[in-house]
Design a protein around this motif. Structure first.
Motif, mmCIF file in Angstrom:
data_model
loop_
_atom_site.group_PDB
_atom_site.id
_atom_site.type_symbol
_atom_site.label_atom_id
_atom_site.label_comp_id
_atom_site.label_asym_id
_atom_site.label_seq_id
_atom_site.Cartn_x
_atom_site.Cartn_y
_atom_site.Cartn_z
ATOM 1 N N ALA A 92 11.072 -10.906 -1.169
ATOM 2 C CA ALA A 92 11.268 -9.982 -2.305
ATOM 3 C C ALA A 92 10.028 -10.383 -3.342
ATOM 4 C CB ALA A 92 12.664 -9.928 -2.896
ATOM 5 N N ALA A 93 10.274 -11.842 -3.623
ATOM 6 C CA ALA A 93 9.296 -12.649 -4.401
ATOM 7 C C ALA A 93 7.801 -12.412 -3.854
ATOM 8 C CB ALA A 93 9.368 -13.905 -4.361
ATOM 9 N N LEU A 94 7.585 -12.519 -2.624
ATOM 10 C CA LEU A 94 6.131 -12.147 -2.061
ATOM 11 C C LEU A 94 5.636 -10.894 -2.399
ATOM 12 C CD1 LEU A 94 6.228 -14.039 1.270
ATOM 13 C CD2 LEU A 94 5.010 -14.939 -0.872
ATOM 14 N N LEU A 95 6.535 -9.686 -2.254
ATOM 15 C CA LEU A 95 6.069 -8.412 -2.405
ATOM 16 C C LEU A 95 5.769 -8.300 -3.958
ATOM 17 C CD1 LEU A 95 5.293 -5.421 -1.427
ATOM 18 C CD2 LEU A 95 7.622 -5.073 -1.767
ATOM 19 N N ALA A 96 6.779 -8.699 -4.949
ATOM 20 C CA ALA A 96 6.593 -8.445 -6.144
ATOM 21 C C ALA A 96 5.337 -9.232 -6.681
ATOM 22 C CB ALA A 96 7.747 -8.925 -6.869
ATOM 23 N N MET A 97 4.969 -10.332 -6.256
ATOM 24 C CA MET A 97 3.990 -11.234 -6.678
ATOM 25 C C MET A 97 2.746 -10.291 -6.083
ATOM 26 S SD MET A 97 3.619 -14.922 -5.224
ATOM 27 C CE MET A 97 5.269 -15.527 -5.441
ATOM 28 N N LEU A 98 2.625 -9.898 -5.034
ATOM 29 C CA LEU A 98 1.524 -9.162 -4.552
ATOM 30 C C LEU A 98 1.264 -7.977 -5.349
ATOM 31 C CD1 LEU A 98 -0.718 -8.563 -2.432
ATOM 32 C CD2 LEU A 98 0.977 -7.505 -1.081
ATOM 33 N N LEU A 99 2.367 -7.255 -5.630
ATOM 34 C CA LEU A 99 2.155 -5.959 -6.447
ATOM 35 C C LEU A 99 1.748 -6.334 -7.961
ATOM 36 C CD1 LEU A 99 5.503 -4.147 -5.485
ATOM 37 C CD2 LEU A 99 3.085 -3.334 -4.978
ATOM 38 N N LYS A 100 2.066 -7.490 -8.531
ATOM 39 C CA LYS A 100 1.683 -7.843 -9.659
ATOM 40 C C LYS A 100 0.244 -8.219 -9.796
ATOM 41 C CE LYS A 100 5.763 -9.245 -11.888
ATOM 42 N NZ LYS A 100 6.826 -10.151 -12.229
ATOM 43 N N SER A 101 -0.183 -8.839 -8.505
ATOM 44 C CA SER A 101 -1.565 -9.326 -8.480
ATOM 45 C C SER A 101 -2.590 -8.142 -8.276
ATOM 46 C CB SER A 101 -1.870 -10.116 -7.228
ATOM 47 O OG SER A 101 -1.887 -9.414 -6.081
ATOM 48 N N MET A 102 -2.070 -6.792 -7.715
ATOM 49 C CA MET A 102 -2.674 -5.647 -7.906
ATOM 50 C C MET A 102 -2.538 -4.903 -9.242
ATOM 51 S SD MET A 102 -1.106 -4.670 -4.148
ATOM 52 C CE MET A 102 -1.678 -3.048 -4.005
ATOM 53 N N ASN A 103 -1.973 -5.611 -10.108
ATOM 54 C CA ASN A 103 -1.990 -4.763 -11.685
ATOM 55 C C ASN A 103 -0.937 -3.642 -11.881
ATOM 56 O OD1 ASN A 103 -3.701 -6.646 -12.843
ATOM 57 N ND2 ASN A 103 -5.316 -5.540 -11.926
ATOM 58 N N TYR A 104 -0.141 -3.834 -10.745
ATOM 59 C CA TYR A 104 1.200 -2.732 -10.886
ATOM 60 C C TYR A 104 2.319 -3.597 -11.579
ATOM 61 C CZ TYR A 104 -0.926 0.656 -8.179
ATOM 62 O OH TYR A 104 -1.938 1.461 -7.585
ATOM 63 N N PRO A 105 3.209 -3.005 -12.422
ATOM 64 C CA PRO A 105 4.277 -3.606 -12.975
ATOM 65 C C PRO A 105 5.670 -3.474 -12.175
ATOM 66 C CG PRO A 105 3.909 -1.367 -13.802
ATOM 67 C CD PRO A 105 2.836 -1.602 -12.909
ATOM 68 N N ARG A 149 0.808 -1.148 -0.026
ATOM 69 C CA ARG A 149 -0.108 -0.019 0.014
ATOM 70 C C ARG A 149 0.850 1.201 -0.019
ATOM 71 N NH1 ARG A 149 -3.725 -2.720 3.354
ATOM 72 N NH2 ARG A 149 -2.553 -2.262 5.012
ATOM 73 N N ARG A 150 1.767 1.199 0.878
ATOM 74 C CA ARG A 150 2.936 2.348 0.876
ATOM 75 C C ARG A 150 3.399 2.712 -0.275
ATOM 76 N NH1 ARG A 150 3.884 3.885 7.067
ATOM 77 N NH2 ARG A 150 4.662 5.866 6.114
ATOM 78 N N VAL A 151 3.912 1.558 -1.039
ATOM 79 C CA VAL A 151 4.822 1.701 -2.056
ATOM 80 C C VAL A 151 3.916 2.219 -3.164
ATOM 81 C CG1 VAL A 151 6.109 0.328 -4.054
ATOM 82 C CG2 VAL A 151 6.339 0.133 -1.506
ATOM 83 N N VAL A 152 2.726 1.635 -3.442
ATOM 84 C CA VAL A 152 1.764 1.982 -4.692
ATOM 85 C C VAL A 152 1.556 3.524 -4.415
ATOM 86 C CG1 VAL A 152 1.236 -0.320 -5.262
ATOM 87 C CG2 VAL A 152 -0.308 0.951 -3.906
ATOM 88 N N ALA A 153 1.072 4.013 -3.406
ATOM 89 C CA ALA A 153 0.735 5.473 -2.927
ATOM 90 C C ALA A 153 1.724 6.265 -3.549
ATOM 91 C CB ALA A 153 0.561 5.642 -1.372
ATOM 92 N N ASP A 154 3.324 6.013 -3.419
ATOM 93 C CA ASP A 154 4.299 6.799 -3.934
ATOM 94 C C ASP A 154 4.106 6.492 -5.638
ATOM 95 O OD1 ASP A 154 5.260 8.140 -1.761
ATOM 96 O OD2 ASP A 154 6.374 6.417 -1.241
ATOM 97 N N TYR A 155 4.051 5.518 -6.144
ATOM 98 C CA TYR A 155 4.039 5.103 -7.583
ATOM 99 C C TYR A 155 2.935 5.929 -8.193
ATOM 100 C CZ TYR A 155 4.037 2.546 -11.804
ATOM 101 O OH TYR A 155 4.188 1.936 -13.047
ATOM 102 N N ASP A 156 1.670 6.021 -7.510
ATOM 103 C CA ASP A 156 0.602 6.354 -8.143
ATOM 104 C C ASP A 156 0.652 8.134 -8.426
ATOM 105 O OD1 ASP A 156 -0.626 4.024 -8.496
ATOM 106 O OD2 ASP A 156 -2.097 4.327 -6.732
ATOM 107 N N GLN A 157 1.543 8.668 -7.224
ATOM 108 C CA GLN A 157 1.778 9.891 -7.331
ATOM 109 C C GLN A 157 2.933 10.354 -8.700
ATOM 110 O OE1 GLN A 157 2.927 11.843 -3.846
ATOM 111 N NE2 GLN A 157 1.126 11.229 -2.892
ATOM 112 N N GLY A 158 3.451 9.426 -9.110
ATOM 113 C CA GLY A 158 4.394 9.419 -10.361
ATOM 114 C C GLY A 158 5.738 9.505 -9.987
ATOM 115 N N HIS A 159 5.810 8.778 -8.838
ATOM 116 C CA HIS A 159 7.423 8.747 -8.248
ATOM 117 C C HIS A 159 7.890 7.337 -8.829
ATOM 118 C CE1 HIS A 159 7.041 12.028 -6.067
ATOM 119 N NE2 HIS A 159 6.172 11.706 -5.222
#
Ligand code: ADP
Ligand code: ASP
Ligand code: MG
Length: 409
Positions: A78-91, A24-34
């Protein structure tokens, strides 16, 4: 838009719910364009568990193979987080140490980072991916997996931030910043809004495990501002930065204690040139780092020589001291594992006097005997009995005016 390096420690990724919180924290920054690079530790307790497993196989596990094993803790998160982000449709993509080109020397278990290529990280960032890097690991010139010493994910994060010239390096942990003393030991400890690299270096080397010392060395060398903050709140934490004039006004900024050392004394050795070298040379050759050394006169032209070593090396150091003790006719060789080193730190000490006197009288008031003393420009350390460590931290914290609000003495 900024390039952010965000490191999450063991308690911040301790289970899947917490990994969701990281996402959640990571995508919040990503969504702001960072652009975001995430560095992860193993789940809390996993590295310890892996070490225990290895010790079930053999008392002294081969260091190369131990690193192969320990690196799996960070590979998992690392694998679990990347997997989770992908499941949330984030590259997103996870990278192990070698894929992130974290090149180290070959000192298994305690490797130093030599340089970081980071080509893959850059490529992925250019393609607007969230990059998740396994902390704590690298690889040597031969391609062997290495680990960076306990707490080493902090160093992975700062080194990667330096190599990418990141705009910020945030260290997310289970406390909301760097405190005047370990908040789990001293309830009156206060959060510092800012601390200088030099003070943080001393505090890290003296037992404040909130940042691994090598991460602070990197931060200072490459001028990376480090923000230590909580994974569980949005509150601002502590900025670790270059010292400024305001910081010099405060005499003592922190009190630390460390129970990771043991003491060895060779009693009544000949007071002659070359004796200290005879003792210290084989200790150094065994790769054991000696911290404090003192020599006290003994009667009859003899002297007592005392030094401290990391507890992990105590047995080996004692064996060497006993062997050399026999050769040089020492009266007795005594070892003591039940010691603690308490220290006060502050850049303001450079221009203030009376700090040592206040430290000694505070310990005396509590009836705590000082066994050894060392100082640097910005630090005084005393070795005391282990059982008094917490009492000493609290007493010194009060004596230097760090308790509560009225602290800027
Ligand atoms: P992480 O798993 O996130 O890397 P660590 O356990 O390595 O976290 O470091 C955080 C811990 O450092 C805190 O829980 C705290 O007990 C300890 N600590 C020691 N000294 C200090 C200090 N001066 N300020 C803040 N935390 C400290
Ligand atoms: N997992 C490693 C350790 O427990 C590295 C880290 O957490 O920084 O020491
Ligand atoms: Mg840590």
């Amino acid at each position: 838009m900024a390039l952010l390096v965000k490191k999450f420690g063991g308690t911040s990724v301790a289970d899947i719910d917490r990994i969701r919180n990281v996402a959640r924290r990571v995508v919040a920054d990503y969504d702001q364009g960072h652009d975001v690079v995430v560095i992860l530790s193993a789940m809390a307790g996993v590295t310890d568990g892996l070490i225990r497993l290895a010790r079930e196989v053999t008392e002294f596990p081969d260091k190369r193979e131990l690193d192969v094993l320990l690196a799996t803790g960070e590979q998992t998160t690392a694998a679990l987080l990347a997997m989770l982000l992908k499941s949330m449709n984030y590259p997103a993509e996870s990278l192990l140490g070698f894929q992130a080109e974290v090149r180290t020397d070959a000192a298994f278990g305690n490797a130093r980072i030599l340089d970081i290529g980071a080509h893959r990280i850059r490529e992925l960032l250019n393609a607007r991916h969230i990059v998740v890097v396994a902390g704590f690991q690298g690889c040597d010139a031969k391609g062997n997996i290495t680990t960076l010493g306990r707490g080493g994910s902090d160093t992975s994060a700062v080194a990667i931030a330096a190599s990418l010239s990141a705009d910020a390096c945030e260290i997310f942990t289970d406390v909301d910043g760097v405190y005047t003393a370990d908040p789990n030991v001293c309830s009156k400890a206060r959060k510092l809004p800012r601390i200088s690299y030099d003070e943080m270096l001393e505090m890290s080397s003296l037992g404040a495990k909130v940042l691994q010392i090598r991460s602070v060395e990197f931060a200072k060398k490459y001028n990376v501002p480090v923000h230590v903050r909580s994974s569980f709140s949005e509150e601002e934490g502590t900025m670790v930065v270059n010292a400024d004039a305001d910081m010099e006004k405060i005499v003592v900024t922190g009190v630390t204690s460390n129970k990771n050392e043991a003491r060895i004394t060779l009693k009544a050795v000949p007071d002659q040139p070359g004796i200290a070298a005879k003792i210290m040379t084989p200790i150094g050759e065994a790769g054991i780092i000696v911290d404090m050394i003192i020599q006290n006169p003994h009667s009859g032209g003899k002297t007592d020589l005392t030094f401290t070593v990391p507890k992990a090396d105590y047995r080996e150091a004692l064996k060497i001291a006993e062997r050399v003790g026999k050769e040089i006719d020492a009266e007795e060789v005594i070892g003591d594992e039940k010691i603690a080193k308490v220290s006060v730190t502050g850049v303001g000490m450079r221009s203030h006097h009376g700090v040592a006197a206040r430290m000694f009288s505070t310990l005396a008031k509590e009836n705590i005997n000082i066994m050894m003393i060392t100082t640097s420009e910005i630090r005084i350390s005393c070795v005391i009995e282990e059982k008094y460590a917490e009492l000493a931290v609290r007493a010194l914290h009060s004596a230097f005016g760090l308790d509560g609000k009225n602290s800027d003495e």
